[in-house]
Structure formats: C-alpha cells, structure tokens
Design an enzyme around this catalytic site. Structure first.
Site, PDB file in Angstrom:
ATOM      1  CG  ASP A  60      -1.821   1.092   1.205  1.00 14.74           C
ATOM      2  OD1 ASP A  60      -1.752   1.955   0.797  1.00 14.74           O
ATOM      3  OD2 ASP A  60      -2.879   0.671   1.840  1.00 14.74           O
ATOM      4  CB  VAL A  61       1.214   4.247  -2.315  1.00 23.18           C
ATOM      5  CG1 VAL A  61       1.534   3.463  -3.483  1.00 23.18           C
ATOM      6  CG2 VAL A  61      -0.282   4.521  -2.446  1.00 23.18           C
ATOM      7  CG  ASN A  83      -0.482   5.523 -12.488  1.00 20.79           C
ATOM      8  OD1 ASN A  83      -0.923   6.319 -13.233  1.00 20.79           O
ATOM      9  ND2 ASN A  83      -0.856   4.159 -12.183  1.00 20.79           N
ATOM     10  CE1 TYR A 151      -9.067  10.116  -9.158  1.00 24.48           C
ATOM     11  CE2 TYR A 151     -10.023  11.848 -10.287  1.00 24.48           C
ATOM     12  CZ  TYR A 151      -9.370  10.912 -10.192  1.00 24.48           C
ATOM     13  OH  TYR A 151      -8.420  10.542 -11.252  1.00 24.48           O
TER      14      TYR A 151
END
Length: 256
Positions: A60-61, A83, A151
């Site tokens: 998980d980033v 990304n 978002y």
C-alpha cells in the site's frame, strides 16, 4: 538517444494495470535497465510480462514502512512514475468524512510518501541531472466536476505537489512534472458500477466507452493507457530536458 533509457532504473507505482502497466511496458521496450514496480494487487502485478529485470513490491503506497524499506534497500533511482490512486464520487453533502479521508490518504498521502522516497533515492549518489519524475494528477483537478470533491481535490493537490518538488530540485537538474488525464480506458473507469450498467444497457463495452466519450470529451473518444504512457515517457526522457514544473493536461478537450 533522447528517448533511450539504457542503464537506468525507474520506479512505477500503481504498476499492475492501466497507465502504470502501460508505462512499464513502454520503458521495457526502450531499454530501461531495471524496474521497481509497486502495487497493492500482488497477483496482477506478478502476471505483468516484461523482459526487463524487475523488483515487484506488493503493498500500500500509504504504508510509510514500505517506503522506508525501499529507501534502505535500493542504491539509487533515475526515474519515477507515481501513478497509484483510487477514484469515487458523490455530492459533498453526502460524502462521509471517512470516505473523504480514504481518498486523500491514497491519492495524496501515498503520493507524498512515494515522491519523498523517490527524491531521496535520486539524490543519494551520482550525477542527478537527467533524473525525472512524473506524478499522475487528473483533469478533475483542473476543472471543477460535480461529484468529485474528494477525488478532484486530491488530484489538484498532486499537481501542486509536483510543482513544489520541481522548484526544490531544479538546481540539481532533477525534473518533476505531472500529467492530468481526462477519460482513459483503464480499470479506474471501467470497473465501476455505473460503467457496468452502461455496458449492460448498450450491449457492449465499446459502446459504453463511445457514449461516455461523446458526453464529456470534445475530441470524441477515450485515450488509451498506451497513449498516456507515451506522453509520460516523453516527460521522463531527456527529450523533455527543459520541461519541469508543468502539468500536462491530456483530456481530449474536457477542461475547455
């Protein structure tokens, strides 16, 4: 020579599918020496077929320990394509705080952690000129779009983060840019329930893509992940040596 990546190492997050996988294949075809691929989907990441030697990291980033371990184990880095991200949408009045935080956690916190690690690795040793990073923002971070409060806000912040990083590292010759795609034929669009309903109603996946494109994109079609990879690859490459701190809006005219 300006598009030659021979002898270089690149990090890609969100590498298992969509734009990330397309960038991995694009660099693979252009002589990249080594790839470090990060994605939360271990199974799909493992199936990505490349000739280039790869380190595949399932994680998980948002996990700071993941980046600490990468920093400790990687000798350096030439390029990064950051990304990884998620998408969802609802009106602000209906948006749960937990969902808001989840979106920003992946799209912005994860971007910060991965960018910080990439820049530390780029500046660790050796000549820094020619090194570069590209961050994936979105046209929704440029143009206010209903139902995208979390978002769009996260992606607008990503674009600004890229510009700040560019300003901080220009003197070292490290370039940092962002891309802001519009609608691209990737799982972030095609796996959602609305798209699947359109496929059922219209009878085919392509019909659903064409309908969405006609509704929202003046140029009339979705971009492909491979087309986006070529644009990102240009920004990474020495051909773009004079480009830093920019946000390349690639949205078929959606933000006009």
């Amino acid at each position: 020579m300006a598009m030659d990546f021979d002898g270089r190492t690149a990090l890609i997050t969100g590498a298992a599918s969509g734009i990330g996988a397309a960038v991995a294949r694009w660099l693979d075809e252009r002589g990249i020496a080594r790839l470090v691929l990060v994605d939360s989907d271990a199974a799909v990441l493992a199936r990505l077929e490349l000739r280039t030697p790869c380190r595949r990291v399932a994680g998980d980033v948002r996990d700071e320990q993941l980046w600490a371990e990468l920093e400790a184990s990687e000798p350096g880095l030439d390029h990064a394509v950051l990304n990884a991200g998620i998408a969802d949408g609802c009106p602000i009045v209906s948006l749960d705080y937990a969902d808001w935080r989840a979106m920003l956690s992946v799209n912005l916190d994860g971007m910060f952690l991965s960018l910080r690690a990439a820049l530390r690795l780029m500046t660790r040793s050796g000549e820094t000129r020619g090194r570069s990073a590209v961050l994936t923002s979105s046209a929704a971070g440029v143009k206010p779009v209903p139902m995208t409060a979390a978002y769009g806000s996260s992606k607008a912040a990503v674009a600004h983060l890229a510009r700040v990083a560019a300003a901080e590292h220009a003197a070292q010759g490290i370039r940092v840019n962002a891309v802001a795609p519009g609608r691209v034929d990737t799982p972030i669009w095609t796996k959602n329930a609305h798209f699947q309903t359109m496929v059922d109603e219209l009878g085919s996946r392509q019909a659903a893509l064409d309908t969405l494109a006609q509704e929202s994109t003046p140029l009339g079609r979705f971009a492909s992940a491979e087309e986006m990879a070529g644009q990102i690859g240009f920004l990474l490459s020495d051909a773009a040596w004079n480009v830093t701190g920019t946000v390349l809006v690639s949205d078929g005219g959606n933000s006009l």
